[in-house]
Design a protein around this motif. Structure first.
Motif, PDB file in Angstrom:
ATOM      1  N   SER A  89       0.423  30.883 -15.029  1.00 15.63           N
ATOM      2  CA  SER A  89       0.853  29.661 -15.833  1.00 15.63           C
ATOM      3  C   SER A  89      -0.233  28.616 -15.951  1.00 15.63           C
ATOM      4  CB  SER A  89       1.978  28.991 -14.834  1.00 15.63           C
ATOM      5  OG  SER A  89       3.080  29.938 -14.641  1.00 15.63           O
ATOM      6  N   PHE A 147       7.025  26.558 -19.661  1.00 14.15           N
ATOM      7  CA  PHE A 147       8.443  27.196 -19.777  1.00 14.15           C
ATOM      8  C   PHE A 147       9.612  26.231 -20.040  1.00 14.15           C
ATOM      9  CE2 PHE A 147       5.775  29.511 -16.532  1.00 14.15           C
ATOM     10  CZ  PHE A 147       5.768  30.595 -17.331  1.00 14.15           C
ATOM     11  N   SER A 187      11.405  25.406 -24.094  1.00 12.52           N
ATOM     12  CA  SER A 187      12.825  25.872 -24.230  1.00 12.52           C
ATOM     13  C   SER A 187      13.874  25.046 -24.364  1.00 12.52           C
ATOM     14  CB  SER A 187      13.132  26.489 -22.761  1.00 12.52           C
ATOM     15  OG  SER A 187      12.236  27.652 -22.522  1.00 12.52           O
ATOM     16  N   ASP A 200      16.805  34.281 -29.744  1.00 16.70           N
ATOM     17  CA  ASP A 200      16.000  33.263 -29.110  1.00 16.70           C
ATOM     18  C   ASP A 200      16.429  32.303 -28.168  1.00 16.70           C
ATOM     19  OD1 ASP A 200      13.899  34.528 -30.638  1.00 16.70           O
ATOM     20  OD2 ASP A 200      14.149  33.297 -32.363  1.00 16.70           O
ATOM     21  N   MET A 219      16.814  33.632 -24.718  1.00 16.18           N
ATOM     22  CA  MET A 219      15.555  33.753 -24.200  1.00 16.18           C
ATOM     23  C   MET A 219      15.075  32.346 -23.595  1.00 16.18           C
ATOM     24  SD  MET A 219      13.063  35.442 -23.067  1.00 16.18           S
ATOM     25  CE  MET A 219      13.591  36.934 -23.854  1.00 16.18           C
ATOM     26  N   SER A 220      15.464  31.520 -24.568  1.00 11.13           N
ATOM     27  CA  SER A 220      15.205  29.916 -24.094  1.00 11.13           C
ATOM     28  C   SER A 220      15.836  29.661 -22.739  1.00 11.13           C
ATOM     29  CB  SER A 220      15.465  28.944 -25.082  1.00 11.13           C
ATOM     30  OG  SER A 220      14.510  29.424 -26.164  1.00 11.13           O
ATOM     31  N   CYS A 221      17.456  30.205 -22.633  1.00 13.33           N
ATOM     32  CA  CYS A 221      18.260  30.020 -21.558  1.00 13.33           C
ATOM     33  C   CYS A 221      17.900  30.362 -20.634  1.00 13.33           C
ATOM     34  CB  CYS A 221      19.721  30.266 -22.056  1.00 13.33           C
ATOM     35  SG  CYS A 221      20.351  29.246 -23.354  1.00 13.33           S
ATOM     36  N   VAL A 222      17.142  31.814 -20.555  1.00  9.45           N
ATOM     37  CA  VAL A 222      16.375  32.443 -19.297  1.00  9.45           C
ATOM     38  C   VAL A 222      15.151  31.933 -18.915  1.00  9.45           C
ATOM     39  CG1 VAL A 222      15.576  34.588 -18.500  1.00  9.45           C
ATOM     40  CG2 VAL A 222      17.518  34.661 -20.235  1.00  9.45           C
ATOM     41  N   MET A 223      14.320  31.467 -19.968  1.00  9.71           N
ATOM     42  CA  MET A 223      13.167  30.794 -19.435  1.00  9.71           C
ATOM     43  C   MET A 223      13.138  29.557 -18.770  1.00  9.71           C
ATOM     44  SD  MET A 223      11.046  33.272 -20.206  1.00  9.71           S
ATOM     45  CE  MET A 223       9.241  32.505 -20.056  1.00  9.71           C
ATOM     46  N   LEU A 224      14.213  28.680 -19.276  1.00  9.51           N
ATOM     47  CA  LEU A 224      14.361  27.306 -18.861  1.00  9.51           C
ATOM     48  C   LEU A 224      14.748  27.299 -17.225  1.00  9.51           C
ATOM     49  CD1 LEU A 224      15.804  24.503 -20.538  1.00  9.51           C
ATOM     50  CD2 LEU A 224      15.995  24.628 -18.071  1.00  9.51           C
ATOM     51  N   ILE A 260      14.230  29.741 -15.321  1.00  7.95           N
ATOM     52  CA  ILE A 260      13.040  30.513 -14.402  1.00  7.95           C
ATOM     53  C   ILE A 260      11.914  29.375 -14.396  1.00  7.95           C
ATOM     54  CG2 ILE A 260      11.115  32.257 -14.976  1.00  7.95           C
ATOM     55  CD1 ILE A 260      13.284  33.879 -16.154  1.00  7.95           C
ATOM     56  N   GLY A 261      11.473  28.635 -15.423  1.00  7.00           N
ATOM     57  CA  GLY A 261      10.445  27.894 -15.266  1.00  7.00           C
ATOM     58  C   GLY A 261      10.625  26.522 -14.104  1.00  7.00           C
TER      59      GLY A 261
END
Length: 236
Positions: free
Chosen positions: A2, A149, A153, A168, A171-176, A178-179
């Protein structure tokens, strides 16, 4: 990882500085520079850990003795690198402040004042903190994680007009989240389990009196009177 990705704030400035900025040329520069950086990082990390094992410090230079002339020269080269790199970071910070608070235009007076403030704050922080490891950890979890992240997102989910089931948006809903988890867990771990730091003191194996090492306390690097368990010649 990161912390490494946080360098993208320089991308627009570097891209604009190319003589003929094209996507192909930019892609080639990015891939070559990233591969070189990865190779150097892995080389230093591997050699450092194989040499000092569990005594490896967050700043590898702290593992070497002050009477090591070659390492002293390495410290000098590293200092020159920092001096030459710092203006780039200062320029980006000043540019962001100018765009957010002054509409992108700074008079000569405010240009000088903001530059002095940025340098002064960074210098004071560097003088108050003598452990590089904790700085990199906190910078990664508090700055890199949101910039990489969370914020991208959140902005995409807010501004995108794609349907909710679009890949997309998924993926944004997953990355947010997680970040967010990485930032919180990383901050807690960095504070509750800080890296060992010598705080500028030489390591125990740098002193001649410890050439016949007895027992080592890993947490405090102190000697006891128990039988020998480690040959100090490994580090010399």
């Amino acid at each position: 990882m990161s912390f490494a990705f946080i360098c993208h704030h320089n991308c627009f400035l570097v891209y604009g500085s190319l003589e003929e900025p094209t996507v192909a040329k930019w892609s080639r520069i990015i891939h070559v520079s990233t591969l070189i950086s990865v190779f150097i990082s892995i080389l230093f990390a591997t050699c450092g850990y194989l040499t000092f094992t569990s005594f490896t410090q967050g700043d590898l230079f702290e593992n070497y003795c002050r009477n090591d002339d070659l390492v002293t020269f390495g410290r000098f080269c590293y200092g020159v690198t920092v001096i030459l790199t710092y203006p780039i970071e200062c320029f980006v910070t000043r540019e962001v402040i100018a765009n957010v608070f002054f509409g992108g235009n700074l008079s000569l007076f405010f240009h000088i004042i903001i530059t002095v403030i940025i340098i002064t704050v960074a210098t004071l922080v560097s003088l108050l903190i003598d452990c590089l490891g904790i700085v990199l950890e906190l910078n990664g979890v508090l700055c890199a994680a949101p910039l990489i992240f969370i914020i991208p997102s959140a902005c995409y989910l807010k501004l995108s007009e794609e349907r909710r089931t679009h890949s997309d948006k998924i993926m944004s809903c997953v990355m947010l989240p997680i970040g967010a988890v990485v930032m919180i867990v990383g901050f807690v771990m960095a504070v509750t389990n800080p890296q060992d730091c010598t705080h500028g003191q030489e390591m125990f194996y740098c002193f001649p009196d410890n050439s016949s090492l007895t027992n080592i306390s890993v947490s405090h690097f102190q000697l006891t009177t128990q039988p020998p368990i480690l040959n100090i010649s490994t580090f010399q």
